[in-house]
Design an enzyme around this catalytic site. Structure first.
Site, PDB file in Angstrom:
ATOM      1  N   ARG A  30     -37.706 -57.414 -37.838  1.00  0.00           N
ATOM      2  CA  ARG A  30     -38.719 -58.926 -37.764  1.00  0.00           C
ATOM      3  C   ARG A  30     -39.441 -59.312 -36.583  1.00  0.00           C
ATOM      4  O   ARG A  30     -38.141 -59.432 -35.350  1.00  0.00           O
ATOM      5  CB  ARG A  30     -37.302 -59.388 -37.999  1.00  0.00           C
ATOM      6  CG  ARG A  30     -37.849 -59.686 -40.305  1.00  0.00           C
ATOM      7  CD  ARG A  30     -36.984 -60.621 -40.440  1.00  0.00           C
ATOM      8  NE  ARG A  30     -36.461 -61.807 -39.987  1.00  0.00           N
ATOM      9  CZ  ARG A  30     -35.733 -62.972 -39.680  1.00  0.00           C
ATOM     10  NH1 ARG A  30     -34.065 -62.195 -39.897  1.00  0.00           N
ATOM     11  NH2 ARG A  30     -35.815 -64.042 -39.496  1.00  0.00           N
TER      12      ARG A  30
ATOM     13  N   LYS B  39     -23.995 -42.786 -33.177  1.00  0.00           N
ATOM     14  CA  LYS B  39     -22.763 -41.011 -33.882  1.00  0.00           C
ATOM     15  C   LYS B  39     -22.613 -41.091 -34.855  1.00  0.00           C
ATOM     16  O   LYS B  39     -22.911 -39.877 -34.762  1.00  0.00           O
ATOM     17  CB  LYS B  39     -21.005 -42.352 -33.248  1.00  0.00           C
ATOM     18  CG  LYS B  39     -21.194 -43.371 -34.298  1.00  0.00           C
ATOM     19  CD  LYS B  39     -19.886 -44.631 -33.656  1.00  0.00           C
ATOM     20  CE  LYS B  39     -21.888 -45.767 -33.039  1.00  0.00           C
ATOM     21  NZ  LYS B  39     -21.736 -46.321 -32.830  1.00  0.00           N
TER      22      LYS B  39
ATOM     23  N   GLU C 233     -24.684 -40.754 -24.939  1.00  0.00           N
ATOM     24  CA  GLU C 233     -23.598 -40.834 -24.025  1.00  0.00           C
ATOM     25  C   GLU C 233     -22.880 -41.776 -24.989  1.00  0.00           C
ATOM     26  O   GLU C 233     -21.470 -41.850 -25.148  1.00  0.00           O
ATOM     27  CB  GLU C 233     -23.459 -40.672 -22.788  1.00  0.00           C
ATOM     28  CG  GLU C 233     -22.460 -40.988 -21.690  1.00  0.00           C
ATOM     29  CD  GLU C 233     -21.031 -40.409 -21.855  1.00  0.00           C
ATOM     30  OE1 GLU C 233     -21.631 -39.201 -21.136  1.00  0.00           O
ATOM     31  OE2 GLU C 233     -19.865 -40.180 -22.994  1.00  0.00           O
TER      32      GLU C 233
ATOM     33  N   VAL D 183     -20.622 -42.246 -28.015  1.00  0.00           N
ATOM     34  CA  VAL D 183     -18.414 -41.708 -28.256  1.00  0.00           C
ATOM     35  C   VAL D 183     -18.293 -42.980 -27.180  1.00  0.00           C
ATOM     36  O   VAL D 183     -18.319 -42.991 -25.822  1.00  0.00           O
ATOM     37  CB  VAL D 183     -18.096 -40.691 -28.182  1.00  0.00           C
ATOM     38  CG1 VAL D 183     -16.670 -40.653 -28.475  1.00  0.00           C
ATOM     39  CG2 VAL D 183     -18.658 -40.324 -29.031  1.00  0.00           C
TER      40      VAL D 183
ATOM     41  N   ILE E 226     -17.721 -46.091 -21.889  1.00  0.00           N
ATOM     42  CA  ILE E 226     -16.974 -44.399 -20.811  1.00  0.00           C
ATOM     43  C   ILE E 226     -17.563 -43.283 -21.375  1.00  0.00           C
ATOM     44  O   ILE E 226     -18.418 -43.403 -21.799  1.00  0.00           O
ATOM     45  CB  ILE E 226     -15.590 -44.225 -21.884  1.00  0.00           C
ATOM     46  CG1 ILE E 226     -14.670 -45.680 -22.161  1.00  0.00           C
ATOM     47  CG2 ILE E 226     -14.446 -44.010 -21.205  1.00  0.00           C
ATOM     48  CD1 ILE E 226     -13.872 -45.724 -23.319  1.00  0.00           C
TER      49      ILE E 226
ATOM     50  N   GLY F 133     -14.620 -62.039 -33.325  1.00  0.00           N
ATOM     51  CA  GLY F 133     -16.174 -61.122 -33.489  1.00  0.00           C
ATOM     52  C   GLY F 133     -15.712 -59.609 -33.154  1.00  0.00           C
ATOM     53  O   GLY F 133     -16.577 -59.246 -33.098  1.00  0.00           O
TER      54      GLY F 133
ATOM     55  N   GLU G   1     -16.610 -56.407 -37.946  1.00  0.00           N
ATOM     56  CA  GLU G   1     -17.262 -56.825 -39.064  1.00  0.00           C
ATOM     57  C   GLU G   1     -17.553 -57.416 -40.368  1.00  0.00           C
ATOM     58  O   GLU G   1     -15.475 -57.405 -40.737  1.00  0.00           O
ATOM     59  CB  GLU G   1     -18.098 -55.295 -39.590  1.00  0.00           C
ATOM     60  CG  GLU G   1     -18.628 -54.532 -38.100  1.00  0.00           C
ATOM     61  CD  GLU G   1     -20.028 -54.974 -38.397  1.00  0.00           C
ATOM     62  OE1 GLU G   1     -21.241 -55.261 -38.231  1.00  0.00           O
ATOM     63  OE2 GLU G   1     -20.397 -54.551 -36.515  1.00  0.00           O
TER      64      GLU G   1
ATOM     65  N   ASP H  29     -16.251 -44.473 -38.339  1.00  0.00           N
ATOM     66  CA  ASP H  29     -17.041 -45.209 -36.992  1.00  0.00           C
ATOM     67  C   ASP H  29     -15.551 -43.885 -36.439  1.00  0.00           C
ATOM     68  O   ASP H  29     -16.706 -42.971 -35.304  1.00  0.00           O
ATOM     69  CB  ASP H  29     -16.462 -46.082 -36.394  1.00  0.00           C
ATOM     70  CG  ASP H  29     -16.706 -46.385 -35.462  1.00  0.00           C
ATOM     71  OD1 ASP H  29     -18.475 -46.528 -35.342  1.00  0.00           O
ATOM     72  OD2 ASP H  29     -16.179 -46.573 -34.149  1.00  0.00           O
TER      73      ASP H  29
ATOM     74  N   LYS I 170     -17.287 -39.856 -34.026  1.00  0.00           N
ATOM     75  CA  LYS I 170     -16.621 -39.309 -33.114  1.00  0.00           C
ATOM     76  C   LYS I 170     -16.207 -38.454 -32.513  1.00  0.00           C
ATOM     77  O   LYS I 170     -16.211 -37.770 -31.536  1.00  0.00           O
ATOM     78  CB  LYS I 170     -16.018 -41.163 -31.905  1.00  0.00           C
ATOM     79  CG  LYS I 170     -17.241 -42.002 -31.827  1.00  0.00           C
ATOM     80  CD  LYS I 170     -16.524 -43.917 -31.677  1.00  0.00           C
ATOM     81  CE  LYS I 170     -17.407 -44.647 -31.801  1.00  0.00           C
ATOM     82  NZ  LYS I 170     -17.007 -46.078 -31.402  1.00  0.00           N
TER      83      LYS I 170
HETATM   84  N1  HSE Z   1     -17.057 -50.812 -33.878  1.00  0.00           N
HETATM   85  C1  HSE Z   1     -16.917 -49.276 -32.556  1.00  0.00           C
HETATM   86  C2  HSE Z   1     -16.271 -49.924 -33.027  1.00  0.00           C
HETATM   87  C3  HSE Z   1     -18.197 -50.014 -31.715  1.00  0.00           C
HETATM   88  O1  HSE Z   1     -15.054 -50.988 -33.030  1.00  0.00           O
HETATM   89  O2  HSE Z   1     -15.576 -49.441 -31.592  1.00  0.00           O
HETATM   90  C4  HSE Z   1     -18.954 -49.328 -32.579  1.00  0.00           C
HETATM   91  O3  HSE Z   1     -18.939 -47.541 -32.308  1.00  0.00           O
END
Ligand code: HSE
Length: 436
Positions: free
Chosen positions: A49, A108, A132, A135, A139, A190, A193, A204, A208
């Site tokens: 948007r 990822k 990079e 993951v 880092i 924060g 989510e 997630d 990775k």
């Molecule tokens: N949501 C992920 C975390 C970051 O809490 O590390 C993005 O991969």
């Protein structure tokens, strides 16, 4: 085609990471030009948007909702994909490569699901595909695996690669809070989510782990190959039990080379909560930080630590890749592509050797300890330590096993649960980071 002395960049997505990429491209314009050897100009930013609030002022006329049109332009040399998710990210990356652009992505989920399609497209187009930022945020871990350790033999990668779950488990450890309470706090601050499934259920981290295992062991490993357990079942009792053992519970991504049934080395990749001794370097990774511990034959043990998420830290990794692929474009070369020559099979979780910590409430009477020990022996699982605490007519037994196939340990726990003398199995947790 673009003027060779200027590299033109399109950014797909202008959320938390994309807005920081755009900001850094503007703020560091002169330094980037000096480091690359040519100016790097932003020529377009694709968004869903045009009027959405965003953290950066995108230069006039650069915003577009036509991402496909942007990657199809013949004056775009470099495409940064920070939209995330499978589609339209995959089609956009494939289109960008097909049109001759080099690509930097932080995606990822896509790499772990369908990396080979992207790598093959990059090889065919003779362009770079760098990732990079996919993951552990800022880092540097993929470049060390792909380049710095390319002459060594990596045998194990053990990481805390999800900041949200590390924050929650750290909170549970320091405050004694239960999972739900700690999750709520992570959401208020924060870190988590509104729908925390991808983080707390380990999706997630599993994506990775697949990326790390593929690079470390030169084999194709997808998210579906990674055994995955999240932290939503971790209880305050598990965390307290870990504390009693001077250990801490962490969600670990573990990728290792293990001998398979035929003696050939296979890749074992798993994500699950585990107890690690407080003396282990990963135990000191607090709050939402990430760390990856690498073991290789010649280098020994290495640890990489830092912020694993967040707009600016992730943008740092994206910009690092962007400088590399930009230099490669100027030099009319490309960096290392996919390395999957070893083509190792994936070892099923049931055959992977792990260690268990099991806390059991039992009747405190003669023969109980022997019966519990027999349950372990029935599945050929050797016991490393047993601790017993009396509680009136009851006792709590805490058993830590030696390493055994995960299926044998799981069957042992099932048997314990079915025994009359066992009132309750109060905590079951794998143990990592100590002597097997
Ligand atoms: N949501 C992920 C975390 C970051 O809490 O590390 C993005 O991969």
């Amino acid at each position: 085609m673009s003027d060779k002395r200027t590299l033109r960049v399109a950014v797909l997505g202008c959320g938390a990471v994309g807005s920081q990429v755009v900001r850094l491209l503007g703020e560091q314009h002169d330094d980037l030009a000096a480091r690359v050897g040519a100016p790097v100009e932003l020529v377009g930013v694709a968004v869903r948007r045009l009027d959405a609030p965003r953290d950066v002022d995108v230069p006039e006329g650069l915003l577009t909702t036509d991402a496909h049109g942007l990657v199809a332009r013949d004056d775009v040399d470099l495409v940064v994909e920070v939209i995330g998710g499978i589609e339209p990210a995959r089609s956009l990356i494939l289109s960008a490569l097909h049109n001759g652009a080099s690509v930097v992505t932080a995606n990822k989920a896509l790499l772990a699901e369908d990396g080979p399609t992207l790598f093959e497209a990059a090889a065919k187009a003779e362009r770079d595909l760098y990732y990079e930022a996919a993951v552990a945020g800022a880092i540097p871990i993929l470049r060390p695996l792909r380049e710095s350790l390319a002459g060594d033999r990596v045998t194990r990668v053990l990481g805390i690669v999800n900041g949200t779950t590390n924050f929650i488990l750290d909170k549970m450890d320091t405050s004694g809070a239960g999972f739900s309470e700690a999750l709520e706090e992570a959401q208020e601050l924060g870190y988590a989510e509104a729908d925390p499934t991808a983080d707390v259920e380990g999706f997630d981290a599993a994506a990775k782990a697949a990326i790390l295992a593929s690079l470390a062991f030169h084999s194709r490993v997808t998210a579906a190959d990674v055994h995955r357990e999240g932290i939503s079942e971790v209880t305050a009792a598990d965390v307290a039990s870990a504390r009693d053992m001077d250990s801490v519970v962490k969600l670990l991504a573990i990728c290792e080379l293990r001998p398979g049934p035929d003696g050939q080395e296979q890749v074992a990749a798993r994500v699950h909560p585990a107890m690690i001794p407080r003396s282990h370097p990963l135990a000191s990774v607090r709050e939402a930080y990430n760390a990856v511990f690498v073991e290789s034959e010649a280098a020994g043990q290495l640890m990489f630590y830092g912020p694993g998420a967040g707009g600016a830290p992730t943008a740092s990794a994206v910009l690092g890749d962007l400088v590399t692929v930009a230099r490669n474009r100027l030099a009319e070369t490309r960096g290392a592509g996919e390395s999957a020559y070893a083509d190792r099979a994936v070892l099923p979780m049931g055959e992977t050797r792990t260690r268990y910590h099991v806390a059991i409430d039992v009747d405190d009477r003669a023969g109980v300890l022997a019966a519990v020990a027999n349950a372990f022996a029935d599945h050929d699982v050797s016991i490393q330590t047993v601790r017993q605490e009396g509680r009136g007519a009851d006792a709590q037994l805490v058993v830590v096993s030696h390493a055994a196939p995960d299926a044998a340990l799981s069957a042992t726990v099932d048997q314990l649960r079915s025994m009359d003398i066992v009132r309750e199995v109060t905590s079951v947790m794998r143990v990592e980071g100590g002597d097997e």
